[in-house]
Scaffold this motif. Structure first.
Motif, PDB file in Angstrom:
ATOM      1  N   PHE A 288      22.676  82.616  69.006  1.00  0.00           N
ATOM      2  CA  PHE A 288      22.965  83.624  67.984  1.00  0.00           C
ATOM      3  C   PHE A 288      24.461  83.899  67.907  1.00  0.00           C
ATOM      4  N   CYS A 289      25.097  84.143  69.047  1.00  0.00           N
ATOM      5  CA  CYS A 289      26.517  84.496  69.055  1.00  0.00           C
ATOM      6  C   CYS A 289      27.392  83.308  68.664  1.00  0.00           C
ATOM      7  N   GLN A 290      27.051  82.124  69.144  1.00  0.00           N
ATOM      8  CA  GLN A 290      27.848  80.955  68.794  1.00  0.00           C
ATOM      9  C   GLN A 290      27.721  80.623  67.307  1.00  0.00           C
ATOM     10  N   GLY A 291      26.544  80.905  66.736  1.00  0.00           N
ATOM     11  CA  GLY A 291      26.371  80.681  65.307  1.00  0.00           C
ATOM     12  C   GLY A 291      27.271  81.573  64.470  1.00  0.00           C
ATOM     13  N   PRO A 295      32.411  86.311  70.141  1.00  0.00           N
ATOM     14  CA  PRO A 295      32.602  86.169  71.585  1.00  0.00           C
ATOM     15  C   PRO A 295      31.683  87.078  72.386  1.00  0.00           C
ATOM     16  N   ILE A 296      31.437  86.660  73.623  1.00  0.00           N
ATOM     17  CA  ILE A 296      30.577  87.397  74.548  1.00  0.00           C
ATOM     18  C   ILE A 296      31.402  87.781  75.770  1.00  0.00           C
ATOM     19  N   LEU A 297      31.263  89.019  76.201  1.00  0.00           N
ATOM     20  CA  LEU A 297      31.869  89.492  77.442  1.00  0.00           C
ATOM     21  C   LEU A 297      30.738  89.719  78.434  1.00  0.00           C
ATOM     22  N   GLU A 298      30.644  88.850  79.435  1.00  0.00           N
ATOM     23  CA  GLU A 298      29.540  88.889  80.397  1.00  0.00           C
ATOM     24  C   GLU A 298      29.994  89.549  81.696  1.00  0.00           C
ATOM     25  N   GLY A 322      33.763  77.749  75.073  1.00  0.00           N
ATOM     26  CA  GLY A 322      34.760  78.759  75.420  1.00  0.00           C
ATOM     27  C   GLY A 322      34.536  80.080  74.732  1.00  0.00           C
ATOM     28  N   SER A 323      33.273  80.412  74.447  1.00  0.00           N
ATOM     29  CA  SER A 323      32.976  81.648  73.717  1.00  0.00           C
ATOM     30  C   SER A 323      32.616  82.813  74.636  1.00  0.00           C
TER      31      SER A 323
END
Length: 489
Positions: A288-291, A295-298, A322-323
């Motif tokens: 979902f996020c890459q689409g 960016p994701i902060l984990e 690299g997302s």
């Protein structure tokens, strides 16, 4: 002229000297006058009640009344009928000069104040006499003192100097983390992809001030640990809560998500609910996020604290584009005072963060970085984690037993498979502020769920990591009685 109004309550930590020949009420006048003159008690600040001050000072209330009346007559204090007593902004008629109006300057800062409940918790955690059933920290007795002493014993021959370090931190630690992340978590990260921070919280702050545009939308789980902070909000971000289900964040509810948004998530042993994002949900969230190119902060502060089996591999371990920016720390696995965390991401990202970090503190503790390097390269850290997991599991089981004994019919709760927390959901709607206040009077310091949520919440974040197991059982019995009392009203 009336002073700047504020709800700030002054803290009093002084007692008069009853052996001194100076009358006690005069000692009180001198103490308060000096605190105001020094600027420690800003104009507009509210004093504790006369009854509370009398108890703190260990004197009769009439003595406090005499001191207050004299200070009011000087113009130093002013009395608000129904609002207590405040520091006045009048020109004083005694020899002391008037301090700056610090509350005015404080209110002009961009960093928002914590909620009053959180301020109370932050203060009371450092006072003796409370059973801390919500503290997100390991108990002092779980600190591996012998291991740390042994590591420090080897340090003199390992440390060439304690000078400043570069933007990414100690190179040796970067190399050790790179190897450990690959072996233990399947994360491919070169040392140039890793920045050492003073705990993962600093990583959050750096990202908020130098990576996001003002007005950007940050999605988080609802509830979420980050909601109890003011980091993103103070930087002008908009926080949006996304509901959780048993498998993790319901990403399809991020209706307005786009490439200018960011997802902050704690997929493993979520704070505060203890939820573990499932394997399937992790794949879906990544897609979902890459689409959207979002960016994701984990935040993986608790990922190594599993009890019976590893959680699904981290989002960063799945990241091929690299997302994902990944944050780890030893604040939860060893001790927050060591102030060591790490941020893993694309080189351009970590170098940008490192540059800003050099402008703020010029690097995390060199000693702690050398110590962490030795822990990782020697294998001692992994051995220690095995022992810690067993201890935390036993503490979790103790808490679950107590909940079954005292909270049956009052609340429901999860059985965490790792981490620190049990999310205790009350059946009835009660005033959490009143429950918090009554618990405090009973010597129990808890973390109400509304600190972490975006709306009304009747839950409690219960931590089994800090309080002594017997103290925790006793506190839960008292808390159950308090909640039952409020449910009957």
């Amino acid at each position: 002229m009336k002073g700047f109004r504020t709800n700030q309550m002054i803290a009093v930590d002084w007692k008069p000297n009853k052996q001194d020949k100076t009358p006690i009420y005069r000692q009180i006048v001198k103490y308060i006058s000096e605190k105001i003159a020094a600027g420690d008690w800003p104009i507009g600040s509210r004093l504790p009640s006369q009854r509370d001050m009398a108890q703190t000072f260990g004197v009769n209330r009439s003595t406090v009344v005499s001191a207050m009346e004299e200070l009011i007559s000087y113009g130093i204090l002013e009395s608000d009928f129904g609002g207590g007593t405040r520091v006045a902004s009048n020109t004083w008629s005694i020899r002391m000069s008037q301090p700056p109006d610090w509350n005015k300057h404080i209110s002009n800062g961009h960093f928002r104040a914590n909620l009053s409940t959180i301020q109370t918790i932050n203060k009371k955690e450092f006072e003796p006499g409370y059973i801390r059933i919500g503290t997100g920290e390991l108990a002092p007795e779980l600190y591996p003192g012998k291991l740390v002493s042994r590591i420090f014993g080897r340090m003199p021959e390992k440390i060439p100097n304690l000078g400043y370090l570069g933007p990414l931190g100690l190179p040796e630690l970067g190399q050790a983390l790179s190897a450990w992340l690959k072996e233990r978590q399947g994360i491919e990260a070169k040392p140039s992809n890793i920045m050492v921070a003073s705990g993962s919280l600093q990583g959050l702050q750096l990202i908020s001030v130098c990576m996001l545009k003002k007005g950007s939308r940050v999605y988080t789980e609802a509830p979420s640990y980050v909601k109890s902070l003011q980091i993103f909000q103070s930087a002008g971000m908009r926080l949006s809560g996304v509901p959780l289900d048993d498998e993790g964040i319901t990403y399809w509810n991020m209706k307005e998500a786009d490439s200018d948004s960011l997802l902050y998530t704690i997929p493993s042993f979520h704070n505060p609910t203890g939820t573990v994002m499932s394997e399937v949900r992790r794949r879906e969230v990544m897609q979902f996020c890459q689409g959207l190119r979002m960016p994701i902060l984990e935040d993986d502060a608790y990922g190594q604290l599993w009890f019976d089996e590893n959680p699904p591999k981290s989002l960063k371990a799945r990241d091929k584009t690299g997302s994902v920016i990944y944050m780890g720390t030893i604040s939860k696995t060893m001790a927050p005072g060591l102030r060591i965390g790490w941020v893993v991401g694309p080189e351009a990202v970590v170098y940008r963060l490192g540059d800003v970090k050099m402008q703020t503190d010029y690097g995390a503790s060199s000693v702690s970085q050398w110590m962490m390097t030795e822990l990782l390269t020697s294998g001692d850290y992994d051995i220690y984690l095995e022992t810690l997991r067993r201890e935390l599991k036993a503490r979790r089981d103790n808490a679950l037993t107590a909940l079954s004994q005292y909270f049956k019919g009052i609340a429901t709760w999860n059985k965490p498979s790792g981490g620190f927390y049990i999310w205790l959901r009350l059946h009835c709607k009660v005033s959490m502020d009143k429950v918090f206040a009554d618990a405090l009077k009973a010597g129990i310091l808890l973390n109400p769920g509304n600190m972490y949520d975006y709306g009304e919440n009747h839950a409690i974040r219960l931590s089994y990591a800090y309080a002594d197991p017997e103290d925790l059982r006793r506190a839960l019995k008292i808390l159950a009685d308090i909640i039952e009392k409020h449910q009957k009203r």
